[in-house]
Design an enzyme around this catalytic site. Structure first.
Site, PDB file in Angstrom:
ATOM      1  N   CYS A  92       0.808  -1.219   0.000  1.00 54.64           N
ATOM      2  CA  CYS A  92       0.000   0.000   0.000  1.00 54.64           C
ATOM      3  C   CYS A  92       0.846   1.275   0.000  1.00 54.64           C
ATOM      4  O   CYS A  92       0.316   2.374  -0.193  1.00 54.64           O
ATOM      5  CB  CYS A  92      -0.958  -0.005   1.182  1.00 54.64           C
ATOM      6  SG  CYS A  92      -2.043  -1.455   1.197  1.00 54.64           S
TER       7      CYS A  92
ATOM      8  N   HIS B  30      -2.678   6.708   2.574  1.00 60.48           N
ATOM      9  CA  HIS B  30      -3.203   5.435   2.097  1.00 60.48           C
ATOM     10  C   HIS B  30      -4.647   5.286   2.561  1.00 60.48           C
ATOM     11  O   HIS B  30      -4.969   5.554   3.718  1.00 60.48           O
ATOM     12  CB  HIS B  30      -2.344   4.294   2.627  1.00 60.48           C
ATOM     13  CG  HIS B  30      -2.979   2.954   2.511  1.00 60.48           C
ATOM     14  ND1 HIS B  30      -3.600   2.524   1.357  1.00 60.48           N
ATOM     15  CD2 HIS B  30      -3.110   1.932   3.419  1.00 60.48           C
ATOM     16  CE1 HIS B  30      -4.083   1.308   1.541  1.00 60.48           C
ATOM     17  NE2 HIS B  30      -3.802   0.928   2.781  1.00 60.48           N
TER      18      HIS B  30
ATOM     19  N   ASN C 244     -10.496  -0.103   0.085  1.00 58.39           N
ATOM     20  CA  ASN C 244      -9.037  -0.056   0.169  1.00 58.39           C
ATOM     21  C   ASN C 244      -8.482  -0.623  -1.135  1.00 58.39           C
ATOM     22  O   ASN C 244      -8.549  -1.827  -1.370  1.00 58.39           O
ATOM     23  CB  ASN C 244      -8.578  -0.879   1.368  1.00 58.39           C
ATOM     24  CG  ASN C 244      -7.069  -0.892   1.550  1.00 58.39           C
ATOM     25  OD1 ASN C 244      -6.318  -0.638   0.609  1.00 58.39           O
ATOM     26  ND2 ASN C 244      -6.622  -1.221   2.751  1.00 58.39           N
TER      27      ASN C 244
END
Length: 326
Positions: free
Chosen positions: A112, A250, A280
């Site tokens: 990520c 993130h 996500n």
């Protein structure tokens, strides 16, 4: 010092939208539980599209926006933990798809934090003076790596792609500062592990494990290490949190973004957020939020980008995008 600028920024989300209610039919969860714990309302899944397909769509958007021929690109980096294959690189497939015949291309894996690591890498190539333009794309098809019996992971993730074109500038630089780091930890988050060979046998074939994360350990990592990293990074560069015009972290989940905002004593309105609508998307969340902000007409003078993920990898970049599009 070689100045660099960002000349294009674009994102892409697959057409298929998957709601929390749909996931509740596959596992023991509910819309109420997912929203209360993560803030995520829906996510996009790539159906009959692989990572290179998503990345190619972004590459085409970037070229169109920058009014560039693909042959003008010197370097293509694709940040991904869900590549089409271990080899060849997904970036090489994108290069072929857009016919960027003068570019060299490779993948970068930092989970990520991938866009942060990839952008930092591309900046060094431009800074060397040997290359003029780099295309940096994050692309993920997280859905293909999920265990849909594991509600602690599967409810979080979505698919997508986003990226930028970075090039040498004769004017002011858009790239102000960076700090990237890694803590070697292979257990908190992992995906696609291949076990070593135990014996030579005809029935041997490679198998990958599904995505896994220890949610509590991730939470502690972000609220302790990442928050401390951000504070130190800003202090080292003489920037107060209140100096920031835009913060893009993130897009892990809304609760973690709220925690970072609280740690910085900043209003959540200063944060670009897409996790509620896209889930996500791993390394894609940051460049996707950046593209969305720029598309809305924002031209922030001080932008903080902070990524964190498996590795454990984390890092921050400070940008000046006040002259984007000029």
């Amino acid at each position: 010092m070689t100045a660099v600028k960002i000349t294009a920024s674009a994102g892409y989300l697959p057409e298929k939208v998957v709601t929390n209610d749909e996931l509740s039919q596959l596992m023991d969860t509910s819309d109420e539980w997912i929203v209360s714990h993560t803030g995520i309302k829906k996510r996009h899944y790539a159906i009959a599209e692989n990572t290179s397909d998503l990345a190619t769509k972004v590459a085409q958007k970037l070229l169109q926006q920058a009014k560039l021929a693909a042959t003008k690109i010197d370097l293509i980096i694709v940040s991904t933990i869900t590549p089409d294959a271990l080899t060849p690189a997904t970036a090489a497939i994108v290069q072929k798809n857009i016919q960027a015949s003068n570019a060299f291309a490779y993948d970068l894996s930092a989970a990520c934090a991938g866009f942060i690591f990839a952008l930092a890498t591309a900046e060094k190539f431009i800074h060397s003076g040997m290359y003029q333009r780099a295309m940096v794309i994050s692309a993920e098809t997280n859905s293909k790596m999920m265990d849909f019996t594991d509600r602690t992971s599967a409810v979080f993730f979505g698919d997508g792609a986003a990226g930028v074109i970075l090039e040498k500038s004769a004017g002011n630089t858009a790239y102000l500062a960076e700090k990237i780091a890694t803590q070697g930890n292979t257990e908190v988050i992992h995906s696609g592990r291949v076990a070593p060979l135990q014996k030579v046998a005809a029935d041997n074939y490679p198998q990958l494990d599904a995505f896994y994360q220890d949610g509590r350990a991730v939470y502690n990592f972000v609220t302790n290490d990442v928050n401390a990293h951000i504070a130190e990074f800003l202090a080292d560069n003489g920037v107060k949190p209140t100096d920031l015009d835009l913060v893009i972290t993130h897009q892990a989940n809304l609760r973690l973004i709220e925690n970072i905002a609280q740690h910085l004593a900043l209003d959540i309105d200063k944060f670009a957020i897409n996790v509620t609508e896209a889930g996500n998307t791993s390394s894609v969340g940051i460049p996707l939020a950046l593209a969305q902000a720029l598309e809305q007409g924002k031209r922030p003078k001080k932008v903080l980008l902070t990524g964190f993920g498996a590795g454990l990898a984390y890092g921050s970049i400070l940008l000046d995008l006040s002259e984007f599009g000029k």
